[in-house]
Design a protein around this motif. Structure first.
Motif, short mmCIF file in Angstrom:
data_model
loop_
_atom_site.label_atom_id
_atom_site.label_comp_id
_atom_site.label_asym_id
_atom_site.label_seq_id
_atom_site.Cartn_x
_atom_site.Cartn_y
_atom_site.Cartn_z
N GLU A 42 32.32 -5.11 0.47
CA GLU A 42 30.88 -4.82 0.41
C GLU A 42 30.21 -5.59 -0.72
O GLU A 42 29.09 -6.06 -0.57
CB GLU A 42 30.65 -3.32 0.24
N SER A 43 30.91 -5.73 -1.84
CA SER A 43 30.34 -6.50 -2.96
C SER A 43 30.13 -7.95 -2.55
O SER A 43 29.11 -8.55 -2.88
CB SER A 43 31.27 -6.43 -4.17
N ALA A 44 31.09 -8.51 -1.83
CA ALA A 44 30.95 -9.89 -1.37
C ALA A 44 29.78 -10.03 -0.41
O ALA A 44 29.01 -10.99 -0.49
CB ALA A 44 32.24 -10.36 -0.71
N ILE A 45 29.63 -9.08 0.50
CA ILE A 45 28.52 -9.13 1.46
C ILE A 45 27.19 -9.01 0.73
O ILE A 45 26.26 -9.78 0.98
CB ILE A 45 28.67 -8.00 2.51
N VAL A 46 27.10 -8.05 -0.18
CA VAL A 46 25.84 -7.81 -0.88
C VAL A 46 25.49 -8.98 -1.79
O VAL A 46 24.37 -9.49 -1.76
CB VAL A 46 25.90 -6.49 -1.67
N LEU A 47 26.45 -9.44 -2.59
CA LEU A 47 26.15 -10.44 -3.60
C LEU A 47 26.05 -11.86 -3.06
O LEU A 47 25.31 -12.68 -3.62
CB LEU A 47 27.20 -10.39 -4.72
N SER A 48 26.77 -12.17 -2.00
CA SER A 48 26.74 -13.56 -1.54
C SER A 48 25.86 -13.79 -0.32
O SER A 48 25.49 -14.93 -0.05
CB SER A 48 28.16 -14.04 -1.24
N ILE A 49 25.53 -12.74 0.42
CA ILE A 49 24.73 -12.93 1.63
C ILE A 49 23.38 -12.22 1.53
O ILE A 49 22.32 -12.84 1.65
CB ILE A 49 25.49 -12.44 2.88
N ARG A 50 23.41 -10.93 1.32
CA ARG A 50 22.17 -10.14 1.45
C ARG A 50 21.24 -10.29 0.25
O ARG A 50 20.03 -10.46 0.43
CB ARG A 50 22.52 -8.67 1.67
N LEU A 51 21.77 -10.19 -0.96
CA LEU A 51 20.90 -10.26 -2.14
C LEU A 51 20.19 -11.60 -2.27
O LEU A 51 18.98 -11.63 -2.52
CB LEU A 51 21.68 -9.92 -3.40
N PRO A 52 20.88 -12.74 -2.10
CA PRO A 52 20.15 -14.02 -2.16
C PRO A 52 19.05 -14.13 -1.10
O PRO A 52 17.98 -14.69 -1.36
CB PRO A 52 21.24 -15.08 -1.94
N ARG A 53 19.30 -13.57 0.08
CA ARG A 53 18.29 -13.62 1.14
C ARG A 53 17.06 -12.79 0.76
O ARG A 53 15.91 -13.23 0.96
CB ARG A 53 18.90 -13.10 2.44
N VAL A 54 17.27 -11.62 0.20
CA VAL A 54 16.15 -10.75 -0.19
C VAL A 54 15.39 -11.36 -1.37
O VAL A 54 14.15 -11.37 -1.38
CB VAL A 54 16.66 -9.33 -0.52
N LEU A 55 16.11 -11.89 -2.36
CA LEU A 55 15.43 -12.50 -3.50
C LEU A 55 14.68 -13.76 -3.08
O LEU A 55 13.57 -14.03 -3.58
CB LEU A 55 16.44 -12.81 -4.60
N GLY A 56 15.24 -14.53 -2.16
CA GLY A 56 14.54 -15.70 -1.65
C GLY A 56 13.26 -15.32 -0.93
O GLY A 56 12.23 -15.99 -1.07
N GLY A 104 11.49 -12.69 -1.52
CA GLY A 104 10.54 -12.29 -2.56
C GLY A 104 9.90 -13.47 -3.25
O GLY A 104 8.69 -13.47 -3.53
N LEU A 105 10.69 -14.51 -3.52
CA LEU A 105 10.13 -15.71 -4.15
C LEU A 105 9.16 -16.44 -3.22
O LEU A 105 8.12 -16.95 -3.67
CB LEU A 105 11.26 -16.65 -4.58
N VAL A 106 9.49 -16.50 -1.94
CA VAL A 106 8.58 -17.12 -0.98
C VAL A 106 7.28 -16.33 -0.91
O VAL A 106 6.19 -16.91 -0.88
CB VAL A 106 9.25 -17.24 0.40
N GLY A 107 7.38 -15.02 -0.89
CA GLY A 107 6.17 -14.19 -0.88
C GLY A 107 5.32 -14.38 -2.13
O GLY A 107 4.09 -14.47 -2.05
N ALA A 108 5.97 -14.49 -3.29
CA ALA A 108 5.23 -14.73 -4.53
C ALA A 108 4.57 -16.09 -4.51
O ALA A 108 3.42 -16.25 -4.97
CB ALA A 108 6.17 -14.59 -5.72
N ALA A 109 5.26 -17.10 -3.98
CA ALA A 109 4.68 -18.44 -3.90
C ALA A 109 3.49 -18.45 -2.95
O ALA A 109 2.46 -19.10 -3.24
CB ALA A 109 5.73 -19.44 -3.44
#
Length: 79
Positions: free
Chosen positions: A49-63, A65-70
């Motif tokens: 679960e840590s691998a799924i969250v940290l390498s797949i899901r979290l970067p997608r959500v943060l990306g 958020g950054l696109v929305g801020a831009a």
């Protein structure tokens, strides 16, 4: 003229953003409960679960958020 205190409002918005990130990371095709998402974020969760969250899901959500801020910044600049 009295100034409105913005600190509580900003703190509430930051807390709301954190809750939205945790929910966005956990609610997808294979759901991971919020407590296990938080455990994965601090490194105390199941390794899979840590691998799924940290390498797949979290970067997608943060990306997202950054696109929305831009896009918000671009909208402000265009007005």
């Amino acid at each position: 003229m009295r100034r409105t205190p913005y600190a509580p409002f900003l703190a509430a918005l930051v807390l709301l953003l954190f809750v939205a990130i945790v929910l966005a990371v956990g609610i997808v095709a294979v759901a991971i409960p919020p407590e296990r998402v938080l455990a994965a974020l601090v490194g105390a969760g199941d390794p899979a679960e840590s691998a799924i969250v940290l390498s797949i899901r979290l970067p997608r959500v943060l990306g997202a958020g950054l696109v929305g801020a831009a896009l918000a910044a671009a909208g402000v600049l265009l007005q």
